[in-house]
Design a protein around this motif. Structure first.
Motif, PDB file in Angstrom:
ATOM      1  N   ARG A   1     -28.238 -32.378  40.923  1.00  0.00           N
ATOM      2  CA  ARG A   1     -28.440 -31.275  40.547  1.00  0.00           C
ATOM      3  C   ARG A   1     -28.047 -30.269  41.859  1.00  0.00           C
ATOM      4  O   ARG A   1     -27.759 -29.131  41.606  1.00  0.00           O
ATOM      5  CB  ARG A   1     -29.869 -30.897  39.896  1.00  0.00           C
ATOM      6  CG  ARG A   1     -29.835 -29.496  39.662  1.00  0.00           C
ATOM      7  CD  ARG A   1     -31.500 -29.054  39.229  1.00  0.00           C
ATOM      8  NE  ARG A   1     -32.131 -29.844  38.305  1.00  0.00           N
ATOM      9  CZ  ARG A   1     -31.947 -29.942  37.043  1.00  0.00           C
ATOM     10  NH1 ARG A   1     -31.178 -28.871  36.499  1.00  0.00           N
ATOM     11  NH2 ARG A   1     -32.525 -30.701  36.253  1.00  0.00           N
TER      12      ARG A   1
ATOM     13  N   LEU B   1     -24.725 -29.815  42.371  1.00  0.00           N
ATOM     14  CA  LEU B   1     -23.945 -29.107  41.394  1.00  0.00           C
ATOM     15  C   LEU B   1     -24.137 -27.355  41.607  1.00  0.00           C
ATOM     16  O   LEU B   1     -23.473 -26.886  41.463  1.00  0.00           O
ATOM     17  CB  LEU B   1     -24.783 -29.505  40.133  1.00  0.00           C
ATOM     18  CG  LEU B   1     -23.735 -28.907  38.893  1.00  0.00           C
ATOM     19  CD1 LEU B   1     -24.019 -29.984  37.701  1.00  0.00           C
ATOM     20  CD2 LEU B   1     -24.937 -27.822  38.108  1.00  0.00           C
ATOM     21  N   GLU B   2     -25.497 -27.405  41.977  1.00  0.00           N
ATOM     22  CA  GLU B   2     -25.823 -25.881  42.235  1.00  0.00           C
ATOM     23  C   GLU B   2     -24.996 -25.440  43.639  1.00  0.00           C
ATOM     24  O   GLU B   2     -24.477 -24.134  43.426  1.00  0.00           O
ATOM     25  CB  GLU B   2     -27.382 -25.608  42.505  1.00  0.00           C
ATOM     26  CG  GLU B   2     -28.016 -26.012  41.316  1.00  0.00           C
ATOM     27  CD  GLU B   2     -29.571 -25.817  41.558  1.00  0.00           C
ATOM     28  OE1 GLU B   2     -30.077 -25.303  42.735  1.00  0.00           O
ATOM     29  OE2 GLU B   2     -30.369 -25.993  40.689  1.00  0.00           O
TER      30      GLU B   2
ATOM     31  N   MET C   1     -35.126 -22.227  35.980  1.00  0.00           N
ATOM     32  CA  MET C   1     -35.238 -23.325  36.403  1.00  0.00           C
ATOM     33  C   MET C   1     -33.711 -23.753  37.598  1.00  0.00           C
ATOM     34  O   MET C   1     -33.949 -23.801  38.677  1.00  0.00           O
ATOM     35  CB  MET C   1     -35.017 -24.766  35.465  1.00  0.00           C
ATOM     36  CG  MET C   1     -35.491 -25.918  35.862  1.00  0.00           C
ATOM     37  SD  MET C   1     -37.421 -26.027  36.635  1.00  0.00           S
ATOM     38  CE  MET C   1     -37.451 -27.707  37.031  1.00  0.00           C
ATOM     39  N   THR C   2     -32.678 -23.553  36.729  1.00  0.00           N
ATOM     40  CA  THR C   2     -31.350 -23.416  37.483  1.00  0.00           C
ATOM     41  C   THR C   2     -31.075 -21.992  37.913  1.00  0.00           C
ATOM     42  O   THR C   2     -31.488 -20.971  37.123  1.00  0.00           O
ATOM     43  CB  THR C   2     -30.278 -23.968  36.716  1.00  0.00           C
ATOM     44  OG1 THR C   2     -30.193 -23.478  35.306  1.00  0.00           O
ATOM     45  CG2 THR C   2     -30.531 -25.427  36.472  1.00  0.00           C
ATOM     46  N   ASN C   3     -30.142 -21.777  38.910  1.00  0.00           N
ATOM     47  CA  ASN C   3     -29.889 -20.720  39.475  1.00  0.00           C
ATOM     48  C   ASN C   3     -28.745 -20.140  38.371  1.00  0.00           C
ATOM     49  O   ASN C   3     -28.153 -20.857  37.650  1.00  0.00           O
ATOM     50  CB  ASN C   3     -29.336 -20.543  40.720  1.00  0.00           C
ATOM     51  CG  ASN C   3     -28.232 -21.539  40.836  1.00  0.00           C
ATOM     52  OD1 ASN C   3     -27.265 -21.420  40.189  1.00  0.00           O
ATOM     53  ND2 ASN C   3     -28.380 -22.377  41.955  1.00  0.00           N
TER      54      ASN C   3
ATOM     55  N   ALA D   1     -21.486 -24.985  42.320  1.00  0.00           N
ATOM     56  CA  ALA D   1     -21.305 -23.720  41.175  1.00  0.00           C
ATOM     57  C   ALA D   1     -21.306 -22.706  42.020  1.00  0.00           C
ATOM     58  O   ALA D   1     -20.554 -21.488  41.546  1.00  0.00           O
ATOM     59  CB  ALA D   1     -22.485 -23.929  40.306  1.00  0.00           C
TER      60      ALA D   1
ATOM     61  N   SER E   1     -25.355 -22.096  38.332  1.00  0.00           N
ATOM     62  CA  SER E   1     -25.348 -23.246  37.729  1.00  0.00           C
ATOM     63  C   SER E   1     -25.345 -22.990  36.272  1.00  0.00           C
ATOM     64  O   SER E   1     -24.713 -23.870  35.329  1.00  0.00           O
ATOM     65  CB  SER E   1     -26.671 -24.238  38.239  1.00  0.00           C
ATOM     66  OG  SER E   1     -26.507 -24.339  39.416  1.00  0.00           O
TER      67      SER E   1
END
Lengths: 148, 148
Positions: A109, A112-113, B1-3, A116, B6
DNA sequence: CCATATTGCTTGCATATGGAAATATATCGG
DNA sequence: CCGATATATTTCCATATGCAAGCAATATGG
């Protein structure tokens, strides 16, 4: 030439192809897993008790049940997921995230961030990214267990 | 949770899967061709002299050259495309849209526009659709011969 | 002009995937 | 309780696809 709706759909298809190409390479090289396998683990991670039936996984990943069966097998060999039966319903075979799987998905993750963020590095403002995320979210809304 | 970055990427993957599912069925049933085949014909349609080399088609479709070879074969049997050599460079084998192919792609485009409009029927305003198209266009920009 | 490298295309091989069929279990209607 | 139906999973088969190898033609460097 085409109307805005068609344009949006066609560009979405193109953007997806580009992103998949980009992410498959990076994630695979770093963590040894394909993008789709990471997505499977991410769905498990966010599920209650970090487990999902193969049918539910198939719906969340937009693939057929047979594909889930075959995707889970190598992940099980790698001890990233385990298999557990439901005590109430013997038909169900849950795919359960293991400790090793949780570690891997946490690292993946993060990768991935970073990737991204890199996609939007040039020519994008924060509000634009947020708008894109919001609008795309509307296209996937209504499904249980969406990522992001 | 994710930015947000993402989130946008993950939702894009999900939205793509949903749209492909939706469009494959409809287009296939109506015109007998898969979505990817229609996209191939659309790229030919918008190319100069309605022809492209297999390599250029591969880049535009984000697939390998071998896939283009194998996609073009049945379309050639159906007389939707023809094959022409370049008089200057005997290596090139152009895929050329035929009259029948042009007719089919014109109809398929109409179907696609109806289906695309349907995607946004509920909960979308015109400016929102335009914004989505514009933002997605930025993700595919820089490539020659984009559709939409 | 020739040897080498590059480019476009096709084919062989390995892998991924969906759909149908098979199996096991569970649910429902009498 | 029983038969019919529905659900979850797996396996078989057909198809789609990428990659590497091979081939043909062109471009390049001496």
């Amino acid at each position: 030439m085409t109307n805005p709706s068609s344009s949006a759909v066609l560009r979405l298809l193109g953007a997806n192809a580009r992103l998949e190409e980009r992410f498959s390479g990076g994630l695979g090289a770093l963590h040894g897993l394909a993008l789709k396998e990471v997505l499977l683990l991410m769905h498990l991670e966010q599920a209650p008790r970090q487990r999902l039936s193969r049918i539910d996984l198939a719906k969340r990943l937009y693939v057929s049940p047979s594909t889930v069966t075959r995707m889970a097998a190598p992940l099980e060999k790698l001890k990233m997921v385990g298999r557990e039966a439901d005590p109430r319903d013997a038909r169900l075979a849950y795919v359960v995230l293991t400790k090793a799987g949780l570690e891997l998905v946490t690292n993946a993750r993060a990768t991935l961030e970073v990737m991204a963020a890199d996609v939007f590095r040039d020519r994008w403002t924060k509000p634009e990214i947020a708008t894109l995320a919001e609008l795309l979210g509307r296209l996937t809304a209504g499904q249980p267990g969406e990522l992001g």
